[in-house]
Design a protein around this motif. Structure first.
Motif, mmCIF file in Angstrom:
data_model
loop_
_atom_site.group_PDB
_atom_site.id
_atom_site.type_symbol
_atom_site.label_atom_id
_atom_site.label_comp_id
_atom_site.label_asym_id
_atom_site.label_seq_id
_atom_site.Cartn_x
_atom_site.Cartn_y
_atom_site.Cartn_z
ATOM 1 N N GLU A 114 4.051 7.270 -4.340
ATOM 2 C CA GLU A 114 3.012 8.299 -4.555
ATOM 3 C C GLU A 114 2.181 8.507 -3.293
ATOM 4 O O GLU A 114 1.877 9.637 -2.922
ATOM 5 C CB GLU A 114 2.075 7.906 -5.709
ATOM 6 C CG GLU A 114 2.707 7.885 -7.085
ATOM 7 C CD GLU A 114 3.539 6.629 -7.375
ATOM 8 O OE1 GLU A 114 4.261 6.645 -8.372
ATOM 9 O OE2 GLU A 114 3.469 5.650 -6.594
ATOM 10 N N ARG A 115 1.814 7.402 -2.647
ATOM 11 C CA ARG A 115 0.997 7.527 -1.426
ATOM 12 C C ARG A 115 1.783 8.192 -0.307
ATOM 13 O O ARG A 115 1.251 8.971 0.466
ATOM 14 C CB ARG A 115 0.480 6.164 -0.973
ATOM 15 C CG ARG A 115 -0.704 5.701 -1.793
ATOM 16 C CD ARG A 115 -1.556 4.684 -1.046
ATOM 17 N NE ARG A 115 -2.661 4.283 -1.886
ATOM 18 C CZ ARG A 115 -2.650 3.208 -2.676
ATOM 19 N NH1 ARG A 115 -1.593 2.426 -2.719
ATOM 20 N NH2 ARG A 115 -3.695 2.902 -3.420
ATOM 21 N N ALA A 171 0.842 11.608 1.446
ATOM 22 C CA ALA A 171 0.692 11.600 2.908
ATOM 23 C C ALA A 171 1.480 12.747 3.542
ATOM 24 O O ALA A 171 1.015 13.385 4.484
ATOM 25 C CB ALA A 171 1.150 10.267 3.486
ATOM 26 N N TYR A 181 0.821 -1.214 0.000
ATOM 27 C CA TYR A 181 0.000 0.000 0.000
ATOM 28 C C TYR A 181 0.858 1.269 0.000
ATOM 29 O O TYR A 181 0.526 2.255 -0.625
ATOM 30 C CB TYR A 181 -0.932 0.012 1.218
ATOM 31 C CG TYR A 181 -1.920 1.141 1.198
ATOM 32 C CD1 TYR A 181 -3.049 1.089 0.383
ATOM 33 C CD2 TYR A 181 -1.712 2.290 1.960
ATOM 34 C CE1 TYR A 181 -3.943 2.139 0.339
ATOM 35 C CE2 TYR A 181 -2.607 3.350 1.922
ATOM 36 C CZ TYR A 181 -3.719 3.263 1.111
ATOM 37 O OH TYR A 181 -4.600 4.308 1.058
ATOM 38 N N ASP A 182 1.958 1.226 0.734
ATOM 39 C CA ASP A 182 2.779 2.432 0.903
ATOM 40 C C ASP A 182 3.670 2.677 -0.312
ATOM 41 O O ASP A 182 4.884 2.541 -0.252
ATOM 42 C CB ASP A 182 3.635 2.315 2.168
ATOM 43 C CG ASP A 182 2.785 2.321 3.427
ATOM 44 O OD1 ASP A 182 1.546 2.333 3.307
ATOM 45 O OD2 ASP A 182 3.353 2.305 4.525
ATOM 46 N N THR A 183 3.057 3.043 -1.415
ATOM 47 C CA THR A 183 3.814 3.354 -2.627
ATOM 48 C C THR A 183 4.458 4.731 -2.481
ATOM 49 O O THR A 183 4.078 5.514 -1.609
ATOM 50 C CB THR A 183 2.890 3.388 -3.863
ATOM 51 O OG1 THR A 183 1.882 4.392 -3.626
ATOM 52 C CG2 THR A 183 2.211 2.049 -4.099
#
Length: 198
Positions: free
Chosen positions: A17-18, A22, A13-15
């Motif tokens: 982009e993310r 964030a 989940y923690d790409t």
């Protein structure tokens, strides 16, 4: 019970982009949490803790609540790796059943768009907040280029203000603070922050 797509996503989940997005959100949330050292915060729909674990120094305690066990497992690993002592996780879905919880601050970051019954969740969050408590919502502005059966295509400020007011919230403020490229289902989109008080 349908398979939760976030279960499959959790470990990746923690790409980049993310994480970048964030960071932008963390900045705006940090400015809302001045003088909150003695306060308890619930991060509803916390995911892997990308936002709340970056603000744990500003509050007394954080409870990361999510309806995806895998996301919380990732968050738990981060909590222990970073040595964060004031954060815990809770597996729960307030749209099904809300546990007996109380908090001074509730944060929803890019979560409301995933909840079909907006009014019901706002009522539940109102109930959880202590009197004088603060609800912080971060989400996408309405975007007509997006059409998905499981996701709201963002929110109009005046409509959301009306809903918050009907639930009982006061001092409702909203402002768009970020414009990004392909951040909402591969579309360019803008993000707002809404704050209000119980």
């Amino acid at each position: 019970m349908e398979n939760n797509i976030f279960e499959d996503l959790a470990n990746r989940y923690d790409t980049r982009e993310r994480i970048e997005l964030a960071k932008v959100i963390v900045e705006v949330v940090r400015s809302e949490l001045q003088n909150s050292k003695s306060k308890s915060l619930i991060d509803y729909g916390s995911g892997t803790g990308l936002i709340s674990l970056e603000i744990s120094d500003l509050v007394d305690s954080i409870l990361l609540v999510d309806s995806t066990k895998q996301m919380l497992e990732v968050a738990k690993t981060k909590i222990s790796q970073k040595g964060i002592t004031n954060s815990n996780v809770l597996y729960s879905d307030f749209t099904q059943e809300t546990p007996e919880l109380k908090a001074d601050i509730v944060l929803l970051s890019l979560v409301l768009l995933h909840i079909p019954d907006t009014d019901k969740i706002l009522q539940e969050l109102f109930r959880i907040l202590n009197d004088g408590g603060k609800l912080i919502i971060i989400d996408f502005d309405k975007n007509d280029r997006i059409n998905h059966p499981k996701v709201h295509n963002g929110f109009l400020h005046n409509e959301l203000k009306k809903r918050l007011s009907e639930v009982g919230f006061k001092s409702i403020e909203m402002k768009t603070f970020y414009q990004g490229t392909r951040i909402f289902m591969n579309q360019d989109a803008s993000i707002f922050i809404s704050t209000c008080i119980k």
